[in-house]
Design an enzyme around this catalytic site. Structure first.
Site, PDB file in Angstrom:
ATOM      1  N   HIS A 103       0.792  -1.233   0.000  1.00  0.00           N
ATOM      2  CA  HIS A 103       0.000   0.000   0.000  1.00  0.00           C
ATOM      3  C   HIS A 103       0.827   1.286   0.000  1.00  0.00           C
ATOM      4  CE1 HIS A 103      -4.506   0.952   0.936  1.00  0.00           C
ATOM      5  NE2 HIS A 103      -4.063   1.578  -0.130  1.00  0.00           N
ATOM      6  N   ASP A 126     -10.310  -0.562   3.566  1.00  0.00           N
ATOM      7  CA  ASP A 126      -9.123  -1.192   4.175  1.00  0.00           C
ATOM      8  C   ASP A 126      -9.467  -1.583   5.617  1.00  0.00           C
ATOM      9  OD1 ASP A 126      -6.421  -1.629   5.097  1.00  0.00           O
ATOM     10  OD2 ASP A 126      -5.679  -0.038   3.796  1.00  0.00           O
ATOM     11  N   HIS A 128      -7.184  -1.106   7.734  1.00  0.00           N
ATOM     12  CA  HIS A 128      -6.254  -0.180   8.393  1.00  0.00           C
ATOM     13  C   HIS A 128      -6.441   1.250   7.889  1.00  0.00           C
ATOM     14  CE1 HIS A 128      -4.256  -4.186   8.000  1.00  0.00           C
ATOM     15  NE2 HIS A 128      -4.031  -3.998   9.287  1.00  0.00           N
ATOM     16  N   ASP A 130      -3.834   3.392   7.653  1.00  0.00           N
ATOM     17  CA  ASP A 130      -2.592   3.786   6.962  1.00  0.00           C
ATOM     18  C   ASP A 130      -2.310   5.278   7.131  1.00  0.00           C
ATOM     19  OD1 ASP A 130      -2.340   1.105   6.302  1.00  0.00           O
ATOM     20  OD2 ASP A 130      -3.190   1.345   4.303  1.00  0.00           O
ATOM     21  N   HIS A 143       3.975   1.081   4.432  1.00  0.00           N
ATOM     22  CA  HIS A 143       2.610   0.791   3.934  1.00  0.00           C
ATOM     23  C   HIS A 143       1.539   1.129   4.982  1.00  0.00           C
ATOM     24  CE1 HIS A 143       1.614  -3.626   5.387  1.00  0.00           C
ATOM     25  NE2 HIS A 143       2.244  -2.953   6.322  1.00  0.00           N
ATOM     26  N   ASP A 230      -7.600  -1.979  -0.375  1.00  0.00           N
ATOM     27  CA  ASP A 230      -6.624  -2.914   0.187  1.00  0.00           C
ATOM     28  C   ASP A 230      -7.391  -4.220   0.391  1.00  0.00           C
ATOM     29  OD1 ASP A 230      -5.075  -4.403   2.067  1.00  0.00           O
ATOM     30  OD2 ASP A 230      -4.233  -2.573   2.932  1.00  0.00           O
ATOM     31  N   ASP A 232      -7.093  -6.518   2.280  1.00  0.00           N
ATOM     32  CA  ASP A 232      -7.317  -6.921   3.677  1.00  0.00           C
ATOM     33  C   ASP A 232      -8.551  -6.257   4.294  1.00  0.00           C
ATOM     34  OD1 ASP A 232      -6.519  -4.441   4.908  1.00  0.00           O
ATOM     35  OD2 ASP A 232      -4.445  -5.103   5.052  1.00  0.00           O
ATOM     36  N   GLU A 275      -2.041  -4.964  -2.059  1.00  0.00           N
ATOM     37  CA  GLU A 275      -1.703  -5.915  -0.981  1.00  0.00           C
ATOM     38  C   GLU A 275      -2.074  -7.363  -1.307  1.00  0.00           C
ATOM     39  OE1 GLU A 275       0.167  -5.388   1.761  1.00  0.00           O
ATOM     40  OE2 GLU A 275       0.227  -3.193   1.892  1.00  0.00           O
TER      41      GLU A 275
END
Ligand code: ARG
Ligand code: MN
Ligand code: MN
Length: 303
Positions: A103, A126, A128, A130, A143, A230, A232, A275
């Site tokens: 990322h 995502d 996260h 980030d 990332h 992302d 994830d 990712e």
């Protein structure tokens, strides 16, 4: 939706420690991305991969240093190259579809894209945020920092990469799928009033209402919307081939609905799909999910 898609492989791995995420762009291609987009009627070109000039090997990768910005030079050089390619893509009237890669590539993609907009919106799909910088990051992995950097937080040279100044205003950002935020990120979100939908919010309101709210928030205040997905964001049961999986995520069908709504809004002007790490995957399942997400964004309907 822009009918001309330009695929850019961002084969970077230096933003995080798990080797293999640089193979993500080909894994997504092999899962049938271009064919899927052709069938939807798009014209598709592919720039191939931008690949770091630095060799990757197990011992030189992610060695701890005093700045807490791992592989700083590698990330910096890569981001500059990607920013130029993305900038040219937008200039030539194409929709940039950037395949990752970790990322950290969004530092470069947002630097290239934001040149073309006064008020770029960003949807960050995502687990996260980030939003770390070198002080708040628990890992030093870049990332975990690209959105923060694009909003003007952190290392000055990364913040000012490619063109000087802030690339995205925090009030133009919407976070969706959050379930693993670090303390510094939570503080940043609250201080800057960033519209955030955690997994708890999504469970309570439903993804349809969340996407409506996200689009209403960005309506009027933005002149283009960059979507950063992302993989994830999805539950690890759906997308196991990724470096920082977090339980309790979105399903594929929720994500498809989210993407269909974004397609119908006709507001999305660029996209990262990041990712995917085929070395951590099961029979390329994660890349196949990535293709399904792209298909829905570009207008594939279930009926
Ligand atoms: N793009 C990602 N998968 N980021 C994961 C970041 C994890 C953690 N918040 C960190 O900063 O290290
Ligand atoms: Mn993530
Ligand atoms: Mn991420």
């Amino acid at each position: 939706m822009n009918q001309n898609i330009h695929i850019i492989g961002a084969a970077t791995t230096f933003g995080q420690p798990r080797l293999g995420v640089d193979l993500g762009p080909d894994a997504i291609r092999y899962a049938g991305l271009d064919k899927a987009l052709y069938s939807l009627g798009y014209t598709v070109t592919d720039a191939g991969d931008i690949r770091s000039k630095y060799r990757v090997n197990a011992s030189n990768h992610s060695v701890k240093n005093e700045t807490n910005l791992l592989n700083y030079k590698e990330v910096m050089d890569f981001s500059l190259e990607l920013a130029a390619e993305v900038d040219n893509t937008v200039s030539s009237g194409h929709f940039p579809l950037i395949l990752g890669g970790d990322h950290s590539l969004s530092i470069g993609s947002l630097a290239g894209i934001s040149k073309h907009y006064e008020d770029l919106g960003v949807i960050w799909y995502d687990a996260h945020g980030d939003l770390n910088d070198s002080r708040t990051s628990p890992s030093g992995n870049i990332h975990g920092m690209p959105l923060g950097i694009s909003c003007g937080v952190g290392d000055e040279d990364l913040v000012n990469l490619y063109n000087r100044g802030i690339k995205v205003k925090p009030q133009n950002v919407v976070l969706i799928g959050m379930r693993d935020l670090d303390e510094g990120e939570k503080l940043y979100i609250k201080e800057n009033d960033i519209l955030t939908f955690t997994m708890g919010d999504i469970r309570a309101k439903g993804i349809e209402n969340v996407m409506k709210e996200a689009l209403v928030h960005l309506e009027g205040r933005t002149d283009g919307i960059h979507l950063s997905v992302d993989v994830d964001a999805l539950d690890p049961l759906e997308t196991p081939g990724t470096g920082t999986p977090v339980d309790g995520g979105l399903s594929l069908s929720e994500s498809q609905l989210a993407m269909e709504m974004l397609n119908e809004s006709e507001r999305i002007t660029s996209m990262d799909l990041v990712e995917v790490n085929p070395l951590l995957d099961e029979k390329n399942k994660t890349a196949e999910k990535a293709v399904k997400i792209a298909e829905s964004l570009f207008g594939k309907k279930q009926l």
